[in-house]
Design an enzyme around this catalytic site. Structure first.
Site, mmCIF file in Angstrom:
data_model
loop_
_atom_site.group_PDB
_atom_site.id
_atom_site.type_symbol
_atom_site.label_atom_id
_atom_site.label_comp_id
_atom_site.label_asym_id
_atom_site.label_seq_id
_atom_site.Cartn_x
_atom_site.Cartn_y
_atom_site.Cartn_z
ATOM 1 N N ASP A 71 0.940 -0.961 0.249
ATOM 2 C CA ASP A 71 -0.044 0.114 -0.141
ATOM 3 C C ASP A 71 0.365 1.225 -0.381
ATOM 4 O OD1 ASP A 71 0.770 -0.290 2.276
ATOM 5 O OD2 ASP A 71 -0.838 -0.992 3.255
ATOM 6 N N ASN B 277 -6.685 -2.416 14.848
ATOM 7 C CA ASN B 277 -8.669 -2.120 14.041
ATOM 8 C C ASN B 277 -8.577 -4.446 13.623
ATOM 9 O OD1 ASN B 277 -7.272 -1.788 11.978
ATOM 10 N ND2 ASN B 277 -9.016 0.236 11.308
ATOM 11 N N HIS C 32 -7.004 -4.458 10.867
ATOM 12 C CA HIS C 32 -6.520 -4.631 9.365
ATOM 13 C C HIS C 32 -5.585 -4.854 8.811
ATOM 14 C CE1 HIS C 32 -4.179 -0.293 9.575
ATOM 15 N NE2 HIS C 32 -3.581 -0.913 9.751
ATOM 16 N N GLU D 42 -9.365 -1.474 5.601
ATOM 17 C CA GLU D 42 -10.288 -1.557 6.636
ATOM 18 C C GLU D 42 -11.170 -2.063 7.312
ATOM 19 O OE1 GLU D 42 -8.003 0.547 8.637
ATOM 20 O OE2 GLU D 42 -8.283 2.426 7.959
#
Ligand code: F6R
Length: 240
Positions: free
Chosen positions: A67, A136, A138, A143
């Site tokens: 990414d 979280n 990801h 996400e």
């Protein structure tokens, strides 16, 4: 999923570098899927050591990073392009033309994502994909949400990710709000996946990875569908 629980960050880094090294030794033209963030920095240091000791040759290796922030220029010291050069590429004999990172300054981000996905596909399967994990859950910048994307796409970063990554920027408002990221399907196509997690802040996400449920609310749980995942983590990430 094979799990390796380490006592220290150094141990995680060494074990992870061993995994990568054994793939490159077996297949000098290997394709590596790479991650940024704080977790893999020690692994990159170990890989640089192995190169300097003459143990590893990167001249025929190809890399695809997961990414990149959007928008961001390659010269910005918070770009993942800059990160990869500083933490790995500038210190090994990899050919620049064989390193791939989504272009965070592309004028048409959707076209850039399509181009990136196509390039990965044309290159052939990634031999080993390195992943960190967000607090979280990801992976890459996939996400949590009602649905996940299969292929490389542009995404909004969640408040939790912007907050967690603010530590690298002067202020939280400087963190880009979007990113270009491989999709869950892109990641799952890798032959082998190496997931690294360090510290208590990752415990909740790691626990979700170790039960038998899959949910788009914790994207890493999709890794349970992959037949060849190795989790290397410390005791805090594993036990809390
Ligand atoms: C980085 C990436 C992210 C990070 C994750 C954990 O390329 O895709 O998913 O792996 O945010 O980051 P750290 O390691 O900084 O805790």
């Amino acid at each position: 999923m094979k799990t390796v629980i380490c006592k220290t960050y150094e141990e995680i880094s060494k074990a992870a570098a061993e995994e990568i090294a054994s793939i490159i030794k077996e297949k000098p033209k290997a394709t590596l899927g790479l991650a940024t963030g704080s977790t893999p920095v020690g692994m990159y240091r170990e890989l640089i050591n192995k190169y300097e000791n003459g143990e590893l040759d990167f001249s025929e290796v190809t890399t695809f990073n997961l990414d990149e922030y959007y928008p961001i220029s390659k010269d910005n010291d918070q770009s993942y392009d800059y990160f990869m050069r500083k933490n790995l590429f500038d210190h090994i004999n990899i050919s620049q033309g064989k390193t791939n990172i989504p272009n965070g300054s592309a004028s048409d981000p959707i076209a850039e994502c399509e181009k990136y996905e196509k390039k990965i596909e044309e290159n052939g399967a990634v031999d080993i994909q390195v992943l960190g994990i967000g607090q979280n859950g990801h992976i890459g910048f996939n996400e949590p949400g009602d649905y996940l994307h299969t292929v490389t796409h542009i995404t909004d970063l969640t408040e939790s990710t912007i907050n967690a990554n603010a530590r690298f920027f002067e202020s939280e408002s400087d963190v880009p709000k979007k990113a270009l990221t491989m999709g869950i399907g892109t990641i799952l196509k890798a032959k082998k996946i190496l997931l690294l997690a360090n510290g208590r802040s990752k415990h909740e996400a790691i626990s979700a990875l170790l039960d038998d449920k899959i949910t788009t609310a914790i994207p890493a749980t999709l890794l349970k569908t992959h037949p060849n995942v190795i989790l290397i983590c410390d005791e805090e990430a594993y036990y809390g």
